[in-house]
Write a protein that holds these residues in place. Structure first.
Motif, PDB file in Angstrom:
ATOM      1  N   SER A 565       0.917  -1.126  -0.025  1.00 46.97           N
ATOM      2  CA  SER A 565      -0.076  -0.057   0.123  1.00 46.97           C
ATOM      3  C   SER A 565       0.817   1.174   0.037  1.00 46.97           C
ATOM      4  O   SER A 565       0.282   2.401  -0.180  1.00 46.97           O
ATOM      5  CB  SER A 565      -0.874   0.176   1.242  1.00 46.97           C
ATOM      6  N   GLN A 571      -2.511   1.882  -4.844  1.00 44.38           N
ATOM      7  CA  GLN A 571      -2.996   2.809  -3.941  1.00 44.38           C
ATOM      8  C   GLN A 571      -4.366   3.133  -4.810  1.00 44.38           C
ATOM      9  O   GLN A 571      -4.404   4.185  -5.411  1.00 44.38           O
ATOM     10  CB  GLN A 571      -2.193   3.926  -3.678  1.00 44.38           C
ATOM     11  N   MET A 572      -5.288   2.209  -4.791  1.00 48.55           N
ATOM     12  CA  MET A 572      -6.496   2.273  -5.637  1.00 48.55           C
ATOM     13  C   MET A 572      -7.760   2.703  -4.555  1.00 48.55           C
ATOM     14  O   MET A 572      -8.094   1.570  -3.557  1.00 48.55           O
ATOM     15  CB  MET A 572      -7.110   1.087  -6.370  1.00 48.55           C
ATOM     16  N   ASN A 573      -8.421   3.829  -4.701  1.00 47.32           N
ATOM     17  CA  ASN A 573      -9.271   4.142  -3.694  1.00 47.32           C
ATOM     18  C   ASN A 573      -9.045   4.195  -2.264  1.00 47.32           C
ATOM     19  O   ASN A 573      -9.647   3.816  -1.153  1.00 47.32           O
ATOM     20  CB  ASN A 573     -10.705   3.234  -3.779  1.00 47.32           C
ATOM     21  N   MET A 574      -7.757   4.583  -2.155  1.00 47.51           N
ATOM     22  CA  MET A 574      -7.298   4.968  -0.694  1.00 47.51           C
ATOM     23  C   MET A 574      -6.374   6.258  -0.551  1.00 47.51           C
ATOM     24  O   MET A 574      -5.717   6.650  -1.541  1.00 47.51           O
ATOM     25  CB  MET A 574      -6.433   3.632  -0.159  1.00 47.51           C
ATOM     26  N   ASP A 575      -6.079   6.633   0.429  1.00 49.23           N
ATOM     27  CA  ASP A 575      -5.227   7.671   0.652  1.00 49.23           C
ATOM     28  C   ASP A 575      -4.011   7.276   0.821  1.00 49.23           C
ATOM     29  O   ASP A 575      -3.267   6.200   1.124  1.00 49.23           O
ATOM     30  CB  ASP A 575      -5.580   8.492   2.136  1.00 49.23           C
ATOM     31  N   ASN A 576      -2.991   8.238   0.250  1.00 41.99           N
ATOM     32  CA  ASN A 576      -1.548   7.851   0.213  1.00 41.99           C
ATOM     33  C   ASN A 576      -1.005   7.760   1.532  1.00 41.99           C
ATOM     34  O   ASN A 576      -0.919   8.953   2.134  1.00 41.99           O
ATOM     35  CB  ASN A 576      -0.786   8.651  -0.529  1.00 41.99           C
TER      36      ASN A 576
END
Length: 746
Positions: A565, A571-576
């Motif tokens: 992650s 990182q798909m549909n998530m915050d970095n």
């Protein structure tokens, strides 16, 4: 097609790399080829001679240099063949029931005569019954002689056995026969004939064996009176005769034929003529003289001829390597490998030649000559396999020649050349180990075709020769394939070779590591596949190992599976997560993935060349994003802290091989181009060249052998490949339509 070698690490050439390129070592290896050829052909071309005198002990074990007939052993073999012939017997049809009928006719005639007294009948039967048998034999022999179906020797044997095995009635029977009534005789005759016919259906050498069964058969008959049973037993035994007779004449003829058909026994090539410590008899001395093994004078011509032949072989190898553009030209490690392949192939031929004799004259077709060719094409290069095949074939013709008047047997040379070339064509661009087995089958097929061709052109080929040759050739091809499969892992391990077959196996997406990458970091997996496509095209453009680049790309980011992650492609549909942590921590996470990947690859025993790509593909490049982020934070904090650029670089090492450098370039290019939404041709070209220039200026190519020309070629190859990948999305400025509502597509 080149094969990958393990690269040296460090900033200066290692001793190993110096050894690999040393001209002195190269010439020593060529000398090794010369010695191998000379001593492997010495006994074939120049048989050793001995200073031997009769009635002295031999100081050495002496072997036959070629085949020669052994007259004593031949005579012994003829006698053994004759002794194995079984005696010939003939079955003769004898109508024994006629004896039974005659006996009962006489009994009925005399027992119903009222004028004959009991005592007269007893005396009559005592003389009459034995005479019935002798009279029948006499008539039967006259009939046989008149027919003329049997030789005189057999006729005499038949008459002798019939008379010698005549049964004698018991004295008690003569007193019981006169008391039999007509009804008794009628019942008894039927049973007697039946039993005689049944027993005479079997071949009988000795009538006694059948007579032993009579009692049981009579007791199981319909007769109820004891006297009738006893007398039927006597009559049946009397009527039984042998019907299988020894034919001495035909037996002698069969044995004579066996002697005639016995092939001469030869002292086979490499058979022992004299053992060490054995006394030299006059016969042994003459035998050695026949083989020209006695040292009469010194003749250096054969040695000189062999030396010239060896020199020509080595010169062919040297000149081919020198004028080729193959990696073996400057790589002594590959030359060592070639020498070992020649050594193993020649050893295989020599071992098979030990079994070459009169019984197996074509065993040379069993030799795994194609094994060397297969190893050369799989582990080294196809062009080198052609030259090796020619030398293997010439040596095969010399090693398996059994004719003292002929240096080379064209039959083995021809078939060896056929199977070697079949191996090259079958294994060209081989990508699976099963291909080797298929190649073995093709070698067997073409070897058999070569032998059939010889049989049709050479009248000396018999059906026996053809069957032996086809059998040996068929098995030889399979043996070659099996040996190659068994030997290859040792070469791959000892020389650090990644053959195309091994690389293709490692690219299987069902392997544990690649499945782990696909399931746990699918974005990284897709990125790795794209990098593989780019790096393979770039590598082939500059003559590097494209397949190694592709497979190395699949594994180069394996370390990202520990923290998937933290990498943008996952990182798909998530915050970095990097947005909420310090840049130093982000740097530690990102720079750890090459090291983590190498550890994972080691745990799964992946080859060093793959691990090197995973470790070196980033070299010592700078993590610019986190470096500038750290610098910005330091400036905003006002503490005056200086952020060292070296703290935000990958730990390295820099790329040590073309393949590692190309994968590193492709990795960076793929990520950069993927970040563009609608890349144009100019953007792609500019970005590729900028990335290569930045790495060149950063010194990332200082420890590998990529030239400026290679880098330009790589840039062009990457651009062409990217154009193919992003074909549908690239805008061509010159083709844009005037209508702003529509978009031109290539």
């Amino acid at each position: 097609m080149t094969r990958n070698e393990p690269s040296a690490t460090g900033n200066s050439p290692s001793r190993f790399s110096q050894w690999k390129t040393s001209p002195v070592i190269r010439y020593l290896l060529l000398l090794g080829f010369a010695l191998l050829f000379y001593f492997s052909l010495l006994n074939e071309v120049v048989p050793e001679t001995y200073d031997i005198q009769p009635n002295k002990v031999s100081e050495k074990t002496i072997y036959a240099p070629y085949q020669e007939e052994n007259s004593l052993a031949t005579e012994k073999a003829k006698e053994e063949a004759a002794s194995r012939i079984q005696p010939v017997y003939k079955i003769v049809s004898i109508k024994n029931e006629q004896i039974v009928e005659t006996i009962f006719d006489k009994l009925e005639q005399n027992n119903t005569d009222p004028e004959m007294t009991f005592d007269v009948r007893v005396d009559l039967y005592r003389n009459l019954l034995p005479a019935i048998y002798t009279d029948y034999v006499e008539r039967f022999m006259k009939t046989l002689r008149a027919a003329g179906n049997y030789n005189d020797t057999l006729m005499n044997e038949i008459e002798k056995q019939l008379l010698e095995q005549q049964y004698k009635f018991s004295e008690e029977s003569y007193y019981k026969f006169p008391r039999l009534t007509k009804d008794d005789l009628t019942a008894m005759e039927t049973v007697a004939k039946d039993i005689v016919n049944r027993l005479m259906n079997d071949p009988l050498v000795e009538a006694q064996s059948a007579r032993a069964k009579v009692t049981e058969m009579v007791n199981s008959s319909t007769l109820t009176k004891n006297t009738a049973r006893e007398l039927v037993q006597e009559i049946v035994r009397f009527a039984l005769t042998p019907n299988k007779f020894y034919d001495a004449k035909e037996t002698d003829q069969a044995r004579a034929q066996a002697r005639e058909n016995t092939k001469p026994v030869l002292f086979g090539k490499n058979d022992v003529l004299v053992y060490k410590g054995e006394m030299i008899t006059e016969e042994t001395y003459q035998r050695l003289k026949t083989f020209n093994l006695l040292k009469d004078k010194t003749d250096f011509r054969p040695h000189l001829g062999l030396a010239l032949l060896v020199a020509l072989f080595v010169l062919v190898i040297f000149m081919f390597i020198r004028q080729s553009k193959l990696s073996i030209q400057n790589n002594n490690s590959q030359l060592v490998m070639l020498l070992l392949i020649f050594f193993l192939n020649i050893i295989g031929m020599k071992i098979v030649s030990l079994g070459q004799n009169l019984e197996y004259p074509h065993i040379g077709y069993l030799a795994p000559v194609a094994m060397g060719t297969m190893l050369v094409i799989v582990l080294l290069d196809a062009p080198l396999a052609y030259v090796s095949s020619i030398i293997f074939s010439l040596m095969s013709g010399i090693i398996f020649s059994v004719d003292q008047d002929r240096l080379m047997d064209y039959r083995y040379l021809f078939v060896s050349l056929i199977v070697s070339f079949a191996a090259i064509f079958s294994l060209h661009k081989a990508s699976q180990r099963i291909t080797i087995l298929k190649a073995g089958i093709m070698i067997s097929v073409f070897g058999c075709l070569g032998i059939v061709t010889q049989a049709l052109l050479d009248n000396r080929f018999t059906m026996t020769d053809l069957s032996y040759g086809l059998s040996f050739a068929a098995v030889g091809g399979i043996i070659s394939a099996i040996l190659v499969i068994g030997i290859m892992p040792f070469f791959e391990m000892a020389f650090g070779i990644l053959s195309p077959l091994k690389l293709v196996e490692l690219s299987n997406p069902n392997l544990p590591l690649l499945r782990k990458l696909l399931t746990e970091a699918p974005g990284t997996y897709h990125h790795s596949v794209m990098v593989g496509n780019l790096s393979e095209a770039a590598a082939e453009a500059v003559g590097a190992n494209g397949l190694l680049c592709r497979v190395g790309s699949y594994y180069h980011d394996m370390g990202k599976t520990k923290r998937p992650s933290y990498y943008i492609e996952n990182q798909m549909n998530m915050d970095n997560p990097h947005d909420s942590i310090e840049p130093s921590l982000s740097k530690a996470i990102i720079t750890a993935h090459p090291r983590d990947g190498v550890e994972m690859l080691k745990e799964h025993n992946l080859p060093k060349a793959i691990r090197d790509i995973a470790e070196q593909h980033h070299g010592t490049t700078l993590l610019k994003y986190f470096y500038y982020k750290a610098v910005k934070q330091a400036e905003e904090s006002g503490e005056g802290k200086v952020v060292e650029e070296s703290e935000y670089r990958y730990p390295g090492p820099k790329a040590q091989s073309k393949e590692a450098a190309i994968v590193g370039i492709s990795d960076c290019v793929e990520a950069a181009v993927r970040s563009l939404r609608s890349p144009t041709i100019e953007q792609i070209d500019s970005m590729v060249r900028k990335i290569i220039k930045d790495r060149l200026d950063d010194g990332q190519f200082d420890e590998c052998d990529l030239t400026i020309k290679d880098l330009d070629t790589i840039a062009k190859a990457l651009k062409e490949t990217l154009l193919g990948i992003f074909h549908a999305r690239i805008e061509y400025p010159g083709d844009l339509p005037k209508n702003n509502d529509s978009k031109g597509e290539s």
